[in-house]
Design an enzyme around this catalytic site. Structure first.
Site, mmCIF file in Angstrom:
data_model
loop_
_atom_site.group_PDB
_atom_site.id
_atom_site.type_symbol
_atom_site.label_atom_id
_atom_site.label_comp_id
_atom_site.label_asym_id
_atom_site.label_seq_id
_atom_site.Cartn_x
_atom_site.Cartn_y
_atom_site.Cartn_z
ATOM 1 N N ASP A 32 -27.340 -4.421 0.486
ATOM 2 C CA ASP A 32 -28.062 -3.584 1.214
ATOM 3 C C ASP A 32 -27.172 -2.353 1.286
ATOM 4 O O ASP A 32 -26.326 -2.050 2.028
ATOM 5 C CB ASP A 32 -28.155 -4.040 2.497
ATOM 6 C CG ASP A 32 -29.368 -3.284 3.365
ATOM 7 O OD1 ASP A 32 -29.901 -2.513 2.563
ATOM 8 O OD2 ASP A 32 -29.596 -3.609 4.464
ATOM 9 N N GLU A 38 -29.672 -13.184 -7.747
ATOM 10 C CA GLU A 38 -28.302 -12.407 -7.488
ATOM 11 C C GLU A 38 -28.603 -11.901 -5.809
ATOM 12 O O GLU A 38 -29.721 -11.815 -5.489
ATOM 13 C CB GLU A 38 -28.465 -10.705 -8.106
ATOM 14 C CG GLU A 38 -28.411 -10.855 -9.580
ATOM 15 C CD GLU A 38 -28.997 -9.690 -10.303
ATOM 16 O OE1 GLU A 38 -29.161 -8.697 -9.778
ATOM 17 O OE2 GLU A 38 -28.702 -9.739 -11.618
ATOM 18 N N ASP A 96 0.748 4.272 -2.568
ATOM 19 C CA ASP A 96 0.553 5.741 -2.125
ATOM 20 C C ASP A 96 1.556 6.708 -2.747
ATOM 21 O O ASP A 96 1.384 7.827 -3.282
ATOM 22 C CB ASP A 96 0.439 5.771 -0.759
ATOM 23 C CG ASP A 96 -0.777 5.125 -0.189
ATOM 24 O OD1 ASP A 96 -1.717 5.081 -0.901
ATOM 25 O OD2 ASP A 96 -1.076 4.728 0.927
ATOM 26 N N CYS A 98 -44.961 14.584 33.551
ATOM 27 C CA CYS A 98 -45.556 15.949 34.088
ATOM 28 C C CYS A 98 -46.528 15.505 35.455
ATOM 29 O O CYS A 98 -47.124 16.296 35.964
ATOM 30 C CB CYS A 98 -46.534 16.719 33.106
ATOM 31 S SG CYS A 98 -48.061 15.602 33.006
ATOM 32 N N TYR A 111 -20.878 -3.489 -6.487
ATOM 33 C CA TYR A 111 -21.041 -4.344 -7.584
ATOM 34 C C TYR A 111 -22.212 -3.853 -8.651
ATOM 35 O O TYR A 111 -23.155 -3.211 -8.057
ATOM 36 C CB TYR A 111 -21.743 -5.692 -6.981
ATOM 37 C CG TYR A 111 -20.816 -6.592 -6.091
ATOM 38 C CD1 TYR A 111 -19.516 -6.973 -6.999
ATOM 39 C CD2 TYR A 111 -20.972 -7.221 -5.000
ATOM 40 C CE1 TYR A 111 -18.724 -7.891 -6.516
ATOM 41 C CE2 TYR A 111 -20.203 -7.993 -4.377
ATOM 42 C CZ TYR A 111 -19.056 -8.434 -5.195
ATOM 43 O OH TYR A 111 -18.142 -9.084 -4.443
ATOM 44 N N GLU A 143 -24.916 -1.258 -6.887
ATOM 45 C CA GLU A 143 -24.811 -0.905 -5.412
ATOM 46 C C GLU A 143 -23.794 -0.524 -4.946
ATOM 47 O O GLU A 143 -22.775 -1.298 -5.035
ATOM 48 C CB GLU A 143 -25.741 -2.119 -4.654
ATOM 49 C CG GLU A 143 -26.396 -1.517 -3.537
ATOM 50 C CD GLU A 143 -27.811 -1.373 -3.657
ATOM 51 O OE1 GLU A 143 -28.431 -1.186 -4.855
ATOM 52 O OE2 GLU A 143 -28.595 -1.103 -2.744
ATOM 53 N N LYS A 164 -37.159 -11.422 0.678
ATOM 54 C CA LYS A 164 -36.404 -10.529 1.571
ATOM 55 C C LYS A 164 -36.084 -11.636 2.663
ATOM 56 O O LYS A 164 -37.014 -12.483 2.949
ATOM 57 C CB LYS A 164 -37.248 -9.463 2.167
ATOM 58 C CG LYS A 164 -37.253 -8.377 1.094
ATOM 59 C CD LYS A 164 -36.240 -7.740 0.789
ATOM 60 C CE LYS A 164 -35.844 -6.382 1.740
ATOM 61 N NZ LYS A 164 -36.675 -5.282 1.795
ATOM 62 N N ASP A 223 0.924 -1.167 0.080
ATOM 63 C CA ASP A 223 -0.087 0.014 -0.005
ATOM 64 C C ASP A 223 0.808 1.099 -0.024
ATOM 65 O O ASP A 223 0.590 2.286 -0.618
ATOM 66 C CB ASP A 223 -1.006 -0.089 1.199
ATOM 67 C CG ASP A 223 -2.066 -1.011 0.965
ATOM 68 O OD1 ASP A 223 -2.144 -1.625 0.037
ATOM 69 O OD2 ASP A 223 -2.914 -0.960 1.877
ATOM 70 N N CYS A 269 -48.768 18.853 29.663
ATOM 71 C CA CYS A 269 -47.485 17.837 29.736
ATOM 72 C C CYS A 269 -46.651 18.431 28.653
ATOM 73 O O CYS A 269 -46.976 18.261 27.378
ATOM 74 C CB CYS A 269 -47.996 16.462 29.503
ATOM 75 S SG CYS A 269 -46.452 15.520 29.302
ATOM 76 N N CYS A 305 -51.163 9.603 29.517
ATOM 77 C CA CYS A 305 -50.857 10.441 30.339
ATOM 78 C C CYS A 305 -52.223 11.342 30.353
ATOM 79 O O CYS A 305 -52.622 11.871 29.260
ATOM 80 C CB CYS A 305 -49.611 11.385 30.185
ATOM 81 S SG CYS A 305 -49.719 13.232 30.823
ATOM 82 N N CYS A 320 -47.734 10.169 35.236
ATOM 83 C CA CYS A 320 -46.585 10.429 34.013
ATOM 84 C C CYS A 320 -45.262 10.914 34.335
ATOM 85 O O CYS A 320 -44.926 11.696 35.320
ATOM 86 C CB CYS A 320 -47.491 11.582 32.993
ATOM 87 S SG CYS A 320 -46.020 12.400 31.834
ATOM 88 N N ARG A 340 -29.931 7.081 -6.943
ATOM 89 C CA ARG A 340 -31.272 6.795 -7.420
ATOM 90 C C ARG A 340 -32.192 7.868 -7.201
ATOM 91 O O ARG A 340 -33.085 8.219 -8.111
ATOM 92 C CB ARG A 340 -31.810 5.642 -6.895
ATOM 93 C CG ARG A 340 -33.140 5.329 -6.994
ATOM 94 C CD ARG A 340 -33.448 3.777 -6.474
ATOM 95 N NE ARG A 340 -34.822 3.512 -6.930
ATOM 96 C CZ ARG A 340 -35.952 3.744 -6.445
ATOM 97 N NH1 ARG A 340 -35.742 4.588 -5.381
ATOM 98 N NH2 ARG A 340 -37.199 3.525 -6.943
ATOM 99 N N LYS A 392 -29.153 -9.549 -2.787
ATOM 100 C CA LYS A 392 -29.633 -8.376 -2.609
ATOM 101 C C LYS A 392 -28.917 -7.434 -1.784
ATOM 102 O O LYS A 392 -28.830 -7.577 -0.408
ATOM 103 C CB LYS A 392 -30.921 -8.298 -2.206
ATOM 104 C CG LYS A 392 -31.725 -6.894 -2.482
ATOM 105 C CD LYS A 392 -33.248 -6.871 -2.170
ATOM 106 C CE LYS A 392 -33.661 -5.416 -2.315
ATOM 107 N NZ LYS A 392 -33.226 -4.586 -1.258
ATOM 108 N N SER A 404 -37.213 0.281 -8.382
ATOM 109 C CA SER A 404 -37.302 -0.245 -7.215
ATOM 110 C C SER A 404 -37.767 -1.760 -7.214
ATOM 111 O O SER A 404 -38.046 -2.190 -8.334
ATOM 112 C CB SER A 404 -38.180 0.434 -6.149
ATOM 113 O OG SER A 404 -39.492 0.646 -6.648
#
Ligand code: 9MJ
Length: 672
Positions: free
Chosen positions: A119, A115, A39, A412, A224, A174, A315, A35, A433, A427, A409, A138, A117, A84
């Site tokens: 998140d 595929e 750099d 109050c 991806y 995504e 899901k 790395d 309140c 309450c 409550c 989007r 999904k 969507s």
């Protein structure tokens, strides 16, 4: 011999080297240098470009470190809308998805592509002559934010493609944060005493939507791809599998979990397999997506509102975890409802670290016999607030005692009441309140109510705590000097709030009625009342019988309305809002034609609506003079299509009938 180095040549060489190492690292998983060495090369190129700005190219790897901060993100329209997905929560819904496809396509066999999904955040990337020239979020699917500089810092995303690509096309996919990068990011934030991100999704969104792309560059985001936007028809492969294959060839990252499957049973097996391997993946997924593989078949299936009928997201179910219940706090809401909130020892469930969960209400606490100190099972599904599902009784401390629900409550001190047949305790302090006061003001100012720009939840709390306001009418007499003196409130924000308040004064009767926060009077009921009575005076003075004549109003809502308008305190505030503050609206004219703008128009409703029940939508349309029927014919004027609309939509499309989605229906009902 002392040859002078041509800066152009040197920059080219460095770029070529850096890009080669990028490919080895990101695409081949085979780094050739450390790395630090990488750099150093990048730093050399940066210096060269800084001294010779004419050498900077759009695909220069130096963009990876970020650009000067922006003031705002520009808006980008999506020429091809970003869709969507409809959801399936069980196998039956997946089978139903397949059945509809079989029915419509009448093929011997159908290939699906499965595929994971991801998140994260959906992104559209525009490549011109192989160079990344624009990236957009989007947004609402029709237009999003221009996040090009930020996306250029994502190492997984090639700034230049290799191979034989069309001159102009869009890739969709995504952006997400891998689990280990998320943990590292939060660890760093913790060390610095900064706020932690709740989950990788929020961390990815928070990192990408930075006006300063140097911050994005410092966060490890991944990408991806899974689709296309604009794409020259002549160059488009015939199916999704082939598309992903060429994307990969051009250097775009494609998940290695994607498979082509020739039956819906195979899709269900894929789901089960991926679900079992979910904890071992190094990124969060919230389900799997099944898509018809063949593009021409996708075209035949078409869309409903904003989701394709050729794809479905299966899901994952709610996730559960065990943790210790440290304490139970009681929160007081706008209507005085006391909500018990569990304070938990932090536990990772469904991709989020949970420290609070709802216990719903008094009855639920009793039913589950939840006690402080218990080991409890916390459940979280999707974006839903986590809840305490049950107690692990085996692990209960024998000396524990049942939770004592407060009789006063906690804010109050007013008596707590519980009506027979209701599971919620409340309450009785009403607007005296402070908790109810604050919540009522927050509701009044909220987006769907008076939409007061610049008045967020924190500010309301501050204003009430500092005794600057006690009710919504007090908002409109706030002075600039009072606001500017508040902590973390500059002159500009104070001016914005005053302008926001001024703007909110012109409203509609329905909005005002909703903003008052009368129990059980939501947006739709408020609209129905406004359309039925025409003026606030008429609603205020209506008796029970008159109220019950309104579609959508039953005895409970009628009682809440009458009680509200009988309180001198409420009437005084309404008077002040209208006379002193100058809140105004045009009364709804109840003349024959003007109140019946949809006179004799024929509507059919289909699919699931989110904001309305079918009945509510039907009643509202009827109030405006429309006829609502069950089946589509040539006489139908409009089809209102919600999620998962089926054969009625197909028929309407064939007959060229105007199709409205839920938002368009709302518009129509709002502006008759
Ligand atoms: C995600 N989130 O992984 C789609 N998605 O396709 C995949 N999203 C999608 N496909 C069409 N794999 C609209 C959205």
């Amino acid at each position: 011999m002392n040859r002078t180095i041509d800066p152009h040549e040197a920059a080219e060489k460095l770029r070529e080297q850096i890009n080669r190492h990028n490919r080895s690292y990101h695409q081949l998983d085979d780094p050739q240098i450390s790395d630090a060495e990488y750099d150093l090369l990048l730093r050399e190129l940066q210096i060269l470009e800084a001294t010779h700005p004419e050498l900077i190219t759009l695909d220069s790897p130096t963009h990876r470190v970020g650009a000067p901060p922006l003031k705002i993100f520009e808006e980008v329209s999506h020429v091809v809308p970003m869709l969507s997905l409809n959801n399936a929560f069980n196998d039956e819904e997946v089978i139903e998805f397949d059945r509809k496809i079989q029915e419509k396509l009448d093929q011997d066999s159908i290939d699906y592509i499965a595929e994971p999904k991801l998140d994260g955040l959906a992104i559209s990337l525009l490549y011109q002559d192989g160079v990344l020239v624009q990236a957009a979020t989007r947004g609402d699917g029709k237009s999003g934010e221009n996040v090009t500089e930020n996306i250029r810092t994502v190492r997984d995303i090639p700034l230049r493609l290799t191979g034989d690509f069309p001159p102009l096309f869009e890739v969709r996919g995504e952006v997400f944060m891998a689990k280990n990068s998320f943990e590292k990011l939060n660890k760093r934030a913790e060390e610095k005493g900064e706020k932690l991100f709740a989950n990788p999704r929020n961390a990815a969104a928070g990192s990408l939507r930075q006006l300063d792309s140097k911050i994005t560059a410092s966060r490890a985001l991944s990408f991806y791809c899974y689709g296309h936007g604009e794409f020259p028809a002549g160059n488009l492969p015939t199916n999704q599998a082939a598309l992903l294959k060429i994307f990969k060839k051009w250097g775009l990252p494609v998940s290695s979990e994607i498979e082509t499957i020739s039956s819906i049973e195979g899709c269900i097996a894929y789901y089960k397999n991926l679900e079992s391997r979910r904890p071992t993946l190094d990124y969060e997924i919230d389900g799997v997506v099944f898509k018809l593989n063949d593009f021409s078949l996708q075209n035949i299936m078409g869309f409903v509102a904003r989701a394709p009928r050729w794809a479905i997201a299966r899901k994952f179910p709610a996730e559960e975890a065990v943790t210790k219940l440290l304490d139970i706090d009681i929160q007081v809401g706008r209507t005085g409802a006391l909500t018990p909130v569990a304070r938990l020892a932090p536990v990772f469930v469904g991709g989020v670290t949970v420290t609070n969960a709802t216990l719903h209400n008094l009855d639920e606490i009793r039913r589950k016999d939840v006690r402080i100190g218990d080991q409890v099972i916390v459940r979280r599904a999707g974006d839903v607030i986590p809840e305490v599902a049950r107690v692990v009784l085996d692990k209960r401390n024998p000396s524990s005692t049942p939770f004592h629900f407060p009789e006063q409550c906690p804010i109050c001190n007013s008596t707590v009441e519980k009506m027979a047949g209701e599971s919620v305790a409340r309450c009785s302090g009403g607007l005296f309140c402070p908790a109810q006061q604050k919540e009522a003001i927050k509701h009044f100012a909220s987006r769907k109510a008076m939409d007061v720009d610049g008045l967020g939840s924190k500010l309301v709390e501050q204003l009430v705590d500092q005794n600057l306001i006690q009710n919504v009418a007090d908002l409109y007499i706030l002075q600039l000097e009072q606001l500017s003196s508040l902590e973390r409130m500059g002159k500009k924000s104070a001016e914005n709030l005053i302008a926001g308040l001024e703007k909110s004064k012109q409203t509609t009767l329905a909005t005002f009625l909703f903003a008052l926060g009368i129990r059980d009077v939501g947006e739709v009921t408020a609209q129905t009342l406004a359309n039925h009575f025409g003026s606030l005076e008429a609603i205020k003075t209506a008796d029970e019988a008159a109220l019950l004549e309104t579609a959508d109003v039953g005895p409970v809502v009628a009682k809440h309305l009458m009680t509200f308008f009988q309180q001198p305190h409420n009437l005084e505030i309404i008077e002040r809002l209208r006379q002193e503050a100058g809140i105004r609206w045009d009364d709804v004219t109840l003349g024959e034609n003007s109140s019946q703008p949809l006179q004799d128009k024929i509507f059919v409703l289909t699919g699931t609506l989110e904001k309305f029940s079918r009945d509510q939508a039907k009643k509202l349309l009827q109030l405006l003079g429309a006829k609502v029927t069950n089946s589509i014919s040539r006489k139908t004027d409009y089809l209102v299509a919600g999620e998962n609309a089926g054969s009625k939509l197909e028929k309407a499309l064939k007959l060229d009938i105007t199709i409205l989605d839920e938002n368009q229906l709302s518009e129509l009902l709002r502006k008759p």
